[in-house]
Write a protein that holds these residues in place. Structure first.
Motif, PDB file in Angstrom:
ATOM      1  N   LEU A 174      70.559  62.132 -57.213  1.00  0.00           N
ATOM      2  CA  LEU A 174      69.861  60.804 -56.587  1.00  0.00           C
ATOM      3  C   LEU A 174      69.764  59.901 -57.623  1.00  0.00           C
ATOM      4  CD1 LEU A 174      67.808  63.185 -54.699  1.00  0.00           C
ATOM      5  CD2 LEU A 174      68.442  61.074 -53.504  1.00  0.00           C
ATOM      6  N   LYS A 175      70.034  58.542 -57.565  1.00  0.00           N
ATOM      7  CA  LYS A 175      69.688  57.468 -58.417  1.00  0.00           C
ATOM      8  C   LYS A 175      68.569  56.608 -57.949  1.00  0.00           C
ATOM      9  CE  LYS A 175      72.462  53.885 -60.833  1.00  0.00           C
ATOM     10  NZ  LYS A 175      73.489  53.212 -61.048  1.00  0.00           N
ATOM     11  N   ARG A 176      67.654  56.560 -58.783  1.00  0.00           N
ATOM     12  CA  ARG A 176      66.604  55.899 -58.267  1.00  0.00           C
ATOM     13  C   ARG A 176      66.743  54.557 -58.169  1.00  0.00           C
ATOM     14  NH1 ARG A 176      61.646  53.201 -59.115  1.00  0.00           N
ATOM     15  NH2 ARG A 176      59.830  54.267 -58.714  1.00  0.00           N
ATOM     16  N   LYS A 177      66.346  54.013 -57.157  1.00  0.00           N
ATOM     17  CA  LYS A 177      66.471  52.193 -56.874  1.00  0.00           C
ATOM     18  C   LYS A 177      65.700  51.605 -57.741  1.00  0.00           C
ATOM     19  CE  LYS A 177      62.596  51.859 -53.429  1.00  0.00           C
ATOM     20  NZ  LYS A 177      62.179  51.292 -52.231  1.00  0.00           N
ATOM     21  N   SER A 195      63.855  52.879 -62.675  1.00  0.00           N
ATOM     22  CA  SER A 195      65.056  52.530 -61.881  1.00  0.00           C
ATOM     23  C   SER A 195      66.359  52.681 -62.767  1.00  0.00           C
ATOM     24  CB  SER A 195      64.673  51.006 -61.709  1.00  0.00           C
ATOM     25  OG  SER A 195      65.768  50.431 -60.796  1.00  0.00           O
ATOM     26  N   GLY A 196      67.035  53.171 -62.113  1.00  0.00           N
ATOM     27  CA  GLY A 196      68.617  53.617 -62.421  1.00  0.00           C
ATOM     28  C   GLY A 196      68.619  55.123 -62.969  1.00  0.00           C
ATOM     29  N   ASP A 197      67.705  55.576 -63.109  1.00  0.00           N
ATOM     30  CA  ASP A 197      67.484  56.832 -63.747  1.00  0.00           C
ATOM     31  C   ASP A 197      68.199  57.968 -62.656  1.00  0.00           C
ATOM     32  OD1 ASP A 197      66.689  56.224 -66.075  1.00  0.00           O
ATOM     33  OD2 ASP A 197      64.516  57.437 -65.791  1.00  0.00           O
ATOM     34  N   VAL A 198      68.580  59.169 -63.082  1.00  0.00           N
ATOM     35  CA  VAL A 198      69.528  59.982 -62.014  1.00  0.00           C
ATOM     36  C   VAL A 198      68.552  61.199 -62.048  1.00  0.00           C
ATOM     37  CG1 VAL A 198      71.422  61.396 -61.736  1.00  0.00           C
ATOM     38  CG2 VAL A 198      71.809  58.816 -62.287  1.00  0.00           C
ATOM     39  N   LEU A 199      68.278  61.775 -60.759  1.00  0.00           N
ATOM     40  CA  LEU A 199      67.598  63.154 -60.886  1.00  0.00           C
ATOM     41  C   LEU A 199      68.363  64.146 -60.175  1.00  0.00           C
ATOM     42  CD1 LEU A 199      64.973  64.941 -60.591  1.00  0.00           C
ATOM     43  CD2 LEU A 199      64.732  63.704 -58.124  1.00  0.00           C
ATOM     44  N   HIS A 200      68.745  65.220 -60.802  1.00  0.00           N
ATOM     45  CA  HIS A 200      69.520  66.345 -60.441  1.00  0.00           C
ATOM     46  C   HIS A 200      68.566  67.443 -59.682  1.00  0.00           C
ATOM     47  CE1 HIS A 200      71.990  70.289 -61.363  1.00  0.00           C
ATOM     48  NE2 HIS A 200      72.416  69.879 -60.135  1.00  0.00           N
ATOM     49  N   VAL A 201      68.719  67.708 -58.279  1.00  0.00           N
ATOM     50  CA  VAL A 201      67.857  68.612 -57.455  1.00  0.00           C
ATOM     51  C   VAL A 201      68.723  69.761 -57.248  1.00  0.00           C
ATOM     52  CG1 VAL A 201      66.327  68.750 -55.626  1.00  0.00           C
ATOM     53  CG2 VAL A 201      66.752  66.455 -56.732  1.00  0.00           C
ATOM     54  N   ALA A 206      67.470  59.423 -48.634  1.00  0.00           N
ATOM     55  CA  ALA A 206      68.068  58.419 -49.478  1.00  0.00           C
ATOM     56  C   ALA A 206      68.174  57.409 -48.354  1.00  0.00           C
ATOM     57  CB  ALA A 206      69.507  59.097 -49.812  1.00  0.00           C
ATOM     58  N   LYS A 207      68.527  57.481 -47.442  1.00  0.00           N
ATOM     59  CA  LYS A 207      68.588  56.193 -46.393  1.00  0.00           C
ATOM     60  C   LYS A 207      67.564  55.582 -46.179  1.00  0.00           C
ATOM     61  CE  LYS A 207      71.974  55.762 -43.063  1.00  0.00           C
ATOM     62  NZ  LYS A 207      72.444  56.306 -41.642  1.00  0.00           N
ATOM     63  N   GLN A 208      66.414  56.119 -46.065  1.00  0.00           N
ATOM     64  CA  GLN A 208      64.940  55.528 -45.514  1.00  0.00           C
ATOM     65  C   GLN A 208      64.419  55.130 -46.812  1.00  0.00           C
ATOM     66  OE1 GLN A 208      62.822  59.086 -44.264  1.00  0.00           O
ATOM     67  NE2 GLN A 208      63.624  58.647 -42.010  1.00  0.00           N
ATOM     68  N   THR A 209      64.624  55.480 -48.133  1.00  0.00           N
ATOM     69  CA  THR A 209      63.816  55.155 -49.443  1.00  0.00           C
ATOM     70  C   THR A 209      64.798  54.001 -50.229  1.00  0.00           C
ATOM     71  OG1 THR A 209      64.807  57.010 -50.627  1.00  0.00           O
ATOM     72  CG2 THR A 209      62.399  57.153 -49.522  1.00  0.00           C
ATOM     73  N   GLY A 210      66.007  54.057 -49.912  1.00  0.00           N
ATOM     74  CA  GLY A 210      66.965  53.110 -50.535  1.00  0.00           C
ATOM     75  C   GLY A 210      67.385  53.899 -51.948  1.00  0.00           C
ATOM     76  N   ASN A 211      66.949  54.962 -52.231  1.00  0.00           N
ATOM     77  CA  ASN A 211      67.507  55.591 -53.475  1.00  0.00           C
ATOM     78  C   ASN A 211      68.968  56.216 -53.131  1.00  0.00           C
ATOM     79  OD1 ASN A 211      65.087  55.730 -55.339  1.00  0.00           O
ATOM     80  ND2 ASN A 211      64.296  56.778 -53.436  1.00  0.00           N
ATOM     81  N   THR A 250      60.808  65.526 -54.503  1.00  0.00           N
ATOM     82  CA  THR A 250      61.799  64.902 -55.122  1.00  0.00           C
ATOM     83  C   THR A 250      61.052  63.658 -54.987  1.00  0.00           C
ATOM     84  OG1 THR A 250      63.743  66.175 -54.110  1.00  0.00           O
ATOM     85  CG2 THR A 250      64.063  63.982 -54.470  1.00  0.00           C
ATOM     86  N   LYS A 251      60.347  63.238 -54.158  1.00  0.00           N
ATOM     87  CA  LYS A 251      59.663  61.946 -54.046  1.00  0.00           C
ATOM     88  C   LYS A 251      58.752  61.785 -55.260  1.00  0.00           C
ATOM     89  CE  LYS A 251      56.873  59.163 -51.088  1.00  0.00           C
ATOM     90  NZ  LYS A 251      56.341  58.873 -49.656  1.00  0.00           N
ATOM     91  N   LYS A 252      58.164  62.683 -55.536  1.00  0.00           N
ATOM     92  CA  LYS A 252      57.186  62.694 -56.663  1.00  0.00           C
ATOM     93  C   LYS A 252      57.796  62.627 -57.972  1.00  0.00           C
ATOM     94  CE  LYS A 252      53.354  65.053 -58.763  1.00  0.00           C
ATOM     95  NZ  LYS A 252      53.612  64.597 -60.160  1.00  0.00           N
ATOM     96  N   ALA A 253      58.767  63.225 -58.102  1.00  0.00           N
ATOM     97  CA  ALA A 253      59.819  63.202 -59.311  1.00  0.00           C
ATOM     98  C   ALA A 253      60.235  61.782 -59.424  1.00  0.00           C
ATOM     99  CB  ALA A 253      60.815  64.288 -59.443  1.00  0.00           C
ATOM    100  N   LEU A 254      60.924  61.191 -58.499  1.00  0.00           N
ATOM    101  CA  LEU A 254      61.408  59.988 -58.520  1.00  0.00           C
ATOM    102  C   LEU A 254      60.386  58.719 -58.810  1.00  0.00           C
ATOM    103  CD1 LEU A 254      64.041  60.000 -55.673  1.00  0.00           C
ATOM    104  CD2 LEU A 254      64.682  59.851 -58.086  1.00  0.00           C
TER     105      LEU A 254
END
Length: 75
Positions: free
Chosen positions: A72-75, A30-36, A51-56, A21-25
């Motif tokens: 997840l929405k990329r920060k 910024s603002g793109d949405v990832l469906h996992v 999400a809490k640790q990365t700000g996404n 997930t981290k690699k894909a994001l």
């Protein structure tokens, strides 16, 4: 829900779903949405912490038929 990219990590155990997930994001804008899609029961807590640790932003999570879905929405 709208998504810009989908990632299937079903069958993988921690920490692989988060790492993929981290690699894909990192490859998304910024603002793109990832469906996992994941099957690891521990992924619920893992994605909340990620999400809490990365700000996404974790837009949504849910479970259906032993598959966990995360948006997840990329920060």
């Amino acid at each position: 829900m709208h998504c810009d990219r989908e990632l299937d990590v079903r069958g993988l155990k921690c920490p692989l779903p988060i790492l993929r997930t981290k690699k894909a994001l990192s490859e998304m804008a910024s603002g793109d949405v990832l469906h996992v899609l994941a099957t690891d029961p521990g992924s619920v807590k893992d994605f909340q912490a990620f999400a809490k640790q990365t700000g996404n932003e974790l837009l949504s999570n849910g479970e259906g038929n032993q598959v966990f879905e995360f948006y997840l929405k990329r920060k």
